[in-house]
Every structure is written in C-alpha cells, then in structure tokens.
Scaffold this active site. Structure first.
Site, mmCIF file in Angstrom:
data_model
loop_
_atom_site.group_PDB
_atom_site.id
_atom_site.type_symbol
_atom_site.label_atom_id
_atom_site.label_comp_id
_atom_site.label_asym_id
_atom_site.label_seq_id
_atom_site.Cartn_x
_atom_site.Cartn_y
_atom_site.Cartn_z
ATOM 1 N N HIS A 87 0.857 -1.186 0.000
ATOM 2 C CA HIS A 87 0.000 0.000 0.000
ATOM 3 C C HIS A 87 0.894 1.237 0.000
ATOM 4 C CE1 HIS A 87 -3.866 -1.994 1.796
ATOM 5 N NE2 HIS A 87 -3.298 -2.743 0.858
ATOM 6 N N GLU A 115 1.145 3.871 1.854
ATOM 7 C CA GLU A 115 1.744 4.272 3.127
ATOM 8 C C GLU A 115 2.896 3.350 3.514
ATOM 9 O OE1 GLU A 115 -2.730 5.271 3.409
ATOM 10 O OE2 GLU A 115 -1.486 3.677 2.545
ATOM 11 N N CYS A 119 -5.860 2.408 5.811
ATOM 12 C CA CYS A 119 -6.558 1.169 6.153
ATOM 13 C C CYS A 119 -5.993 0.646 7.479
ATOM 14 C CB CYS A 119 -6.385 0.143 5.037
ATOM 15 S SG CYS A 119 -4.734 -0.597 4.978
ATOM 16 N N CYS A 164 -2.198 -0.200 7.241
ATOM 17 C CA CYS A 164 -1.352 0.989 7.127
ATOM 18 C C CYS A 164 -1.354 1.799 8.412
ATOM 19 C CB CYS A 164 -1.807 1.837 5.942
ATOM 20 S SG CYS A 164 -1.503 1.032 4.353
#
Length: 157
Positions: free
Chosen positions: A54, A56, A84, A87
């Site tokens: 992801h 991040e 999320c 993250c």
C-alpha cells in the site's frame, strides 16, 4: 508545514501510480520536521503481487531506508486516503507524529476499496473471526520471548 503542498504531492503520486497501472489510486508522502520529503510511495499491490504494498507502507519503507532508522519520530505522513487498518498499524509502529489524509475510508469504499470488514473483525474475540485462528506451541515459542528479555545486545523498539 505546508499541508496543502504535501497532500497535493500524495494525490499526484496516487494518480501517477494508477495511470502507470502499478496499483490502486493511493499515494503517500512522508515529511520530516524540517519540511523535507524523506519518503514517497504509491500503491503497488498489483504490479508487485504484494498485498502489503500500500502507498503508506511503500512510503514508510522508503523513508526509513532514506534516514537509516526504523522510526519516523517527528514526521508527518500525508496520504491521499485515510489509512486502512494495516497501514494505520504500520504508521503507529513507525512512530510518525501526525497523519494528514484526503479521501475518507467511505470514499474508498465507494470506489471498491472497502476495508469495513477488517475494522469489524479486529474487536471480535479470536474464535469469532472469519479466518479460523488457532493458537498452538506457546510453551515452545514463549521461550524465545524469555531469551529476548535477557539478551544483552538487543536493540529495543
């Protein structure tokens, strides 16, 4: 800090990664206390076949490598969307000082990125979660934890 400047950079990373078909429409930038961008990332889940890639997480990895440290104390992470659960956990582990985000998790759900089921799973007792989870061999594994406690050359974090 110029929040608008850095959130715009995160949004542009989201767009460029999406346009290059690297992954979903997510981008992140990490800025230190001096206002210097030390890490950048865009979602790379599909291009790397890595469900943890992801934006991040990619940005955290980039920043930590850049500063040669596993903690981002004093740093701000700018992300194109509310992090999320994975993250968010990574941001807490990295010890970032602040999170600034653009789109909400509801906005993400509206375009097919719905993490609500994970948020609902987290507070459930282990036995009630969707993915069957079994604890075993604790008596063997806890010995490693006991060894960690007495390890003289450990780098605590």
């Amino acid at each position: 800090m110029d929040d608008q400047k850095y959130i715009q950079q995160a949004i542009e990373l989201a767009r460029s990664g999406m346009t290059a078909n690297e992954g979903g429409p997510f981008g992140a930038v990490i800025v230190n206390q001096a206002g210097v961008v030390i890490g950048k990332g865009n979602n790379q889940v599909t291009s790397t076949n890595d469900p943890t890639a992801h934006a991040e997480v990619v940005a955290i990895r980039d920043a930590c490598q850049h500063i040669a440290n596993f903690q981002l104390e004093g740093c701000t992470i700018y992300t194109s969307c509310e992090p999320c659960p994975m993250c968010l956990g990574a941001i807490y582990w990295a010890r970032a000082a602040r999170i600034v985000y653009a789109c909400s998790r509801e906005d993400a759900a509206d375009v097919g990125f719905d993490d609500d089921h994970i948020y609902k799973e987290i507070p459930l007792p282990v036995a009630e979660r969707e993915i069957p989870t079994v604890q075993m061999a604790r008596d063997i594994a806890v010995v490693v934890f006991e060894e960690w406690q007495t390890k003289m050359d450990k780098l605590a974090y």
